[in-house]
Design an enzyme around this catalytic site. Structure first.
Site, short mmCIF file in Angstrom:
data_model
loop_
_atom_site.label_atom_id
_atom_site.label_comp_id
_atom_site.label_asym_id
_atom_site.label_seq_id
_atom_site.Cartn_x
_atom_site.Cartn_y
_atom_site.Cartn_z
N ASP A 450 40.83 37.47 32.07
CA ASP A 450 40.29 38.31 33.14
C ASP A 450 38.80 38.65 33.06
O ASP A 450 38.36 39.57 33.75
CB ASP A 450 41.05 39.65 33.21
N GLU A 527 46.42 35.96 39.49
CA GLU A 527 47.01 36.91 40.42
C GLU A 527 45.97 37.34 41.45
O GLU A 527 46.05 36.96 42.61
CB GLU A 527 47.53 38.12 39.62
N GLU A 531 39.54 39.27 43.28
CA GLU A 531 38.62 39.76 42.27
C GLU A 531 37.82 38.60 41.67
O GLU A 531 36.73 38.81 41.14
CB GLU A 531 39.38 40.53 41.18
#
Length: 926
Positions: A450, A527, A531
């Site tokens: 991430d 996911e 972002e």
């Protein structure tokens, strides 16, 4: 693997162990506790009590690479990362890797290969998978390696390596490749099939077999012979060390694949550029001829790629979790897309009430804790993003005090993180070549998850600060640390010894991956795609604000590419990707094997639909390019939710407004005070967003401006043009429909535009006639009176590309109608110039798609033209003669004409004259 909100339990169980969820450093960081970067710094040592990359049991791990790859930055967060990151201690080989069309898994005996063609529906109907299932294993007789390591890699290919002391095996695999290329020593080539194979062709060193309904071709060196013994197929290599395997789209494709069996891929590379509202990307494979002289190859293009190429494609196709893949017979192809719109904030609209907006802004600026208690990188990032969205709005209504208060808050928190030694800092790991923020969250430390999600918020906030304070953003101030975060997440340099190239972004898949280790049975995953695009939009804004055009253009490439991938693979915009049995209109998560209607932390439909929307910014406007998909998305959410949104209503209102602004605004009006904003949102921003779009209309992505920070909106057939000018002087922004907008220095402007002499549309409708003139931007047009210019024909790189387009310039005319003239032939006159370079030759291919269906019915390749080393234009024309031609001509009905120009030989660039009536292609049609 996005986990942006606390989760009580994982929704999906995809593997047994799933529960675990320049500037800056040189090639080796300075041997000091703190490394200065401008006014900021990072640490070269993790804070006490924290973790770096580990196995699932907490044991520290180092990259699993060969000595040849030691010290090179490992591209974690990739489709094949489990080769190098041993997340699970009992698996020293790899988890399933999804290259598409093939799937792979490394084992002690070699490489398991599969071609899944039938989806399965799992997880109570919430997930579809084309799961890896072994059809065969490629190896060597007797191979029993203790592990598999990564030996080499490039933009979308990788070379796994096995050694058991007596035998060594290297294979090269990649996205889109139907081939597996192998080199071995110490044993015979061996293919072990999962079931008894059916042989459909036996040509000695070439064997065609069918296993589990899938057709494969096995290629050994000339003079050898495959021996079939039950499920074991083997051959000696005749003193050579190479062989290959290919999955065939059909048995009758064997001859085509045989042509390229020994053209071994040695590397892959994408090159991008932006100009005039278009983003061009060329994907090139480098090859080595193990036998003969063939240097071409076959590549299977994903849907997001073949939708945007005019390059010739074969009739061959493959099944994949991303829909149909189409095969190109070449070592390269080029895509051209419209640039995605980006603005630092929506333009001012008279419908926005100043008093209401001022009150909402003060609620945030004067809150007792504007950062809502955030301490880790992710939640701090979301808080920074929330504040950043409000700065342009405060400035827009003249509230400079609120604007400056917000900027001060943002600077303070950014500077705190950009300075080593405090409660929060960034730390560089020289082993994994990564920068991790501590306190970390959601595996950003132990799993390298991430980073693009987290750091995108920091870069975005820094870009907004730079818009108002250029001195703060200087490399000698705080800009150096911003660029170091960019190098960790989206490094455009392949030669940077401190960080890998584009860590999280998979250039061939077209989107990012979130897991750093890829250690799941379903491959890697992502996911929160939105972002990811938040980082891309941040690069556009940061590059524009600081004058770094390279980062700006990188952001444009990433945003346009991932925007199309999201539309196809998360939202199924064309309804051509999700299997019919899946039964959903959107996916919360995309996996290597498929997609899932789920999130990591909840099964609530609002979060499943909203997680690929947030944060809503001026970089979210690209979502408005597929309005029917948005409508289906919202309708499904409300069906699954049993009514309209409750928890994330602001995010979903803003999403709906990209297709139906009035309907979304009505929902706000019905209860704008009776909800709690999503953690990265504010009522100020939501009010401004919904009110503005209700006034100017939804984004119109069919029209683009000639700078990246521009956008168009349409309401009731009336377009509103908007752009932000980061320059120090007023400029005119020109749009692709011929309108222009005057934008003062360092300002956003909007209006209905002024009519100008339009630049050529990048996808024009030809007028009458059969003489097409060449225009920069990839255009063939029958219009006269262009602006003289030139396009650069890239060098052949010292390699012979005679007959095979290599990084070609491509010019297209669509919607062409004409009757074939009996006995007619194509003619052309192309002014070219090699300057003072010697040994250059330019080559042309003209192709005709007679019906506009995407298949080229006639292709004509002409002998190349050897240019002289004297300055001045020379004429290259059809009298050089046809080198080859395929197909036949017929009448054109809504057809396409394409011109390709490339360097067949030479080691320097050359020029092609454009914009004049001397550079033409004349087609044999009345």
């Amino acid at each position: 693997m996005a986990v942006p909100h606390p989760r009580p339990a994982a929704v999906l169980v995809l593997a047994a162990a799933l529960a675990a969820a320049g500037l800056g450093p040189a090639a080796a960081p300075a041997a000091a506790a703190t490394v200065p970067v401008g006014a900021g710094s990072y640490s070269d040592t993790r804070p006490p009590g924290t973790s770096g990359p580990t196995t699932n049991t907490g044991t520290p791990v180092t990259p699993k690479v060969t000595p040849a790859a030691q010290g090179k930055p490992v591209p974690t967060n990739d489709w094949w990362s489990s080769l190098a990151f041993q997340r699970y201690g009992d698996n020293p080989y790899s988890t399933p890797m999804y290259g598409h069309p093939l799937t792979y898994q490394a084992t002690s005996g070699g490489l398991d290969i599969g071609y899944p063609t039938s989806p399965s529906i799992v997880g109570d109907g919430r997930q579809y998978e084309f799961a890896h299932k072994r059809d065969l294993t490629l190896g060597l007789t007797g191979l029993n390696a203790p592990d598999t390591k990564a030996d080499a890699w490039s933009d979308w290919t990788v070379t796994p390596y096995w050694s058991d002391g007596a035998r060594t095996l290297r294979t090269t695999i990649g996205h889109g490749s139907p081939f597996v290329y192998a080199q071995g020593s110490g044993g015979n080539a061996q293919i072990t099939t999962a079931g008894t194979p059916t042989v459909f062709a036996d040509q000695g060193n070439v064997l065609g077999i069918t296993v589990a309904g899938h057709h494969y071709a096995l290629f050994a060196p000339t003079g050898t012979d495959w021996n079939v013994n039950g499920t074991t197929i083997s051959t000696g290599l005749g003193g050579k060390n190479y062989f290959s395997v290919a999955v065939l789209p059909s048995t009758d494709a064997l001859a085509t694949f045989k042509k390229y069996a020994f053209s071994f891929v040695t590397g892959s590379r994408v090159d991008w550029s932006t100009s005039g509202g278009s983003v061009r990307a060329t994907y090139t494979l480098t090859t080595e001829a193990k036998e003969g002289t063939e240097r071409g190859t076959l590549q299977a293009l994903y849907r997001h790629q073949w939708l945007h190429t005019t390059d010739a494609l074969t009739p061959y196709t493959y099944v994949s979790p991303r829909g149909t893949m189409k095969v190109r017979e070449s070592a390269s192809f080029t895509t051209v897309q419209k640039a995605a719109p980006v603005l630092p904030g929506l333009p001012r609209a008279g419908a926005v009430d100043t008093a209401t907006l001022r009150a909402r802004l003060n609620e945030v600026a004067n809150a007792s804790d504007p950062f809502s208690g955030a301490v880790d990188t992710y939640w701090t990032g979301k808080a920074l993003g929330k504040l950043a969205q409000l700065v342009p709005l405060a400035d827009q209504i003249g509230e400079t005090a609120i604007r400056d208060r917000l900027l001060t808050l943002m600077k303070g928190r950014l500077q705190d993180w950009f300075t080593a030694g405090g409660a929060n800092e960034f730390s560089y790991d020289p082993t994994w070549k990564t920068l991790t923020g501590y306190p970390a969250s959601y595996g950003s430390d132990s799993e390298l998850n991430d980073h693009h999600f987290h750091y995108g918020y920091y870069v975005y906030a820094a870009a907004i600060v730079a818009q108002y304070d250029q001195a703060w953003a200087a490399d000698s101030a705080w800009g150096g640390m911003v660029k170091t975060l960019v190098r960790d997440t989206a490094n455009p340099a392949r030669t940077d010894g401190a960080f890998p190239f584009l860590r999280g972004f998979d250039v061939y898949a077209g989107h990012s991956w979130a897991s750093g280790h890829q250690g799941f049975a379903a491959g890697n995953n992502q996911e929160s795609s939105s972002e990811s695009t938040n980082l891309s939009a941040a690069l556009v804004l940061w590059g524009s604000a600081t004058g770094d055009n390279a980062l700006r253009d990188l952001g444009s490439y990433l945003l346009a590419t991932e925007g199309e991938a999201i539309a196809q693979y998360w939202f199924d915009a064309d309804q051509q990707v999700f299997p019919a049995s899946f039964g959903h209109d959107t996916a919360g998560m995309v996996w290597g094997s498929g997609a899932a209607y789920a999130t990591w932390w909840t099964a609530n439909p609002e979060e499943i639909h909203g997680i690929n929307v947030l944060p809503v910014t001026g970089g979210s406007l690209q979502l408005g390019g597929h309005k029917e998909a948005i409508r289906r998305n919202i309708a499904e959410m409300e069906r699954e939710n049993g009514g309209t949104a409750v928890e994330w209503r602001d995010i979903l209102w803003e999403f709906q407004s990209l297709a139906d602004p009035a309907a979304a605004k009505n929902k706000w009006d019905a209860g704008n005070n009776a909800y709690t904003p999503e953690a990265g949102e504010s009522k100020a921003h939501t009010y401004h967003w919904l009110t503005t779009l209700a006034a100017v209309g939804a984004p119109d992505t069919t029209v683009t401006g000639d700078i990246p920070t521009s956008a168009v909106f349409t309401k009731n057939g009336v377009r509103t043009y908007a752009a932000h000018n980061y320059g120090a002087t007023t400029r005119n922004v020109t749009f692709s429909d011929g309108k222009s907008l005057t934008v003062p220095a360092r300002s956003t402007a909007s209006g209905t535009g002024t009519a100008t002499d339009p630049d050529p549309d990048p996808d024009p409708e030809p007028s009458t006639g059969n003489t097409f003139r060449i225009r920069s931007g990839g255009v063939l047009t029958t219009a006269t009176g262009g602006t003289p210019g030139s396009d650069t024909i890239p060098s052949a790189g010292g390699t012979n590309h005679d007959g095979t387009p290599y990084r070609p310039l491509v010019y297209v005319a669509r919607g062409v109608n004409g009757t074939l003239e009996p006995g007619g032939a194509t003619t052309f006159r192309l002014p070219v110039d090699a300057g003072s370079a010697v040994g250059l030759g330019q080559q042309v291919r003209v192709s005709y798609d007679l019906t506009g269906d995407g298949t080229y019915d006639r292709t004509e390749t002409y002998h190349y033209f050897a240019t002289d080393p004297v300055q001045g234009w020379e004429e290259y024309n059809q009298t050089r003669g046809l080198k080859s031609a395929t197909g036949t001509l017929g009448n054109l009905k809504n057809g396409t004409v394409r011109l390709e120009v490339w360097s067949a030989i030479g080691n320097a660039d050359s020029q092609l004259r454009t914009g004049t009536d001397t550079g033409v292609v004349v087609i044999p049609f009345g």
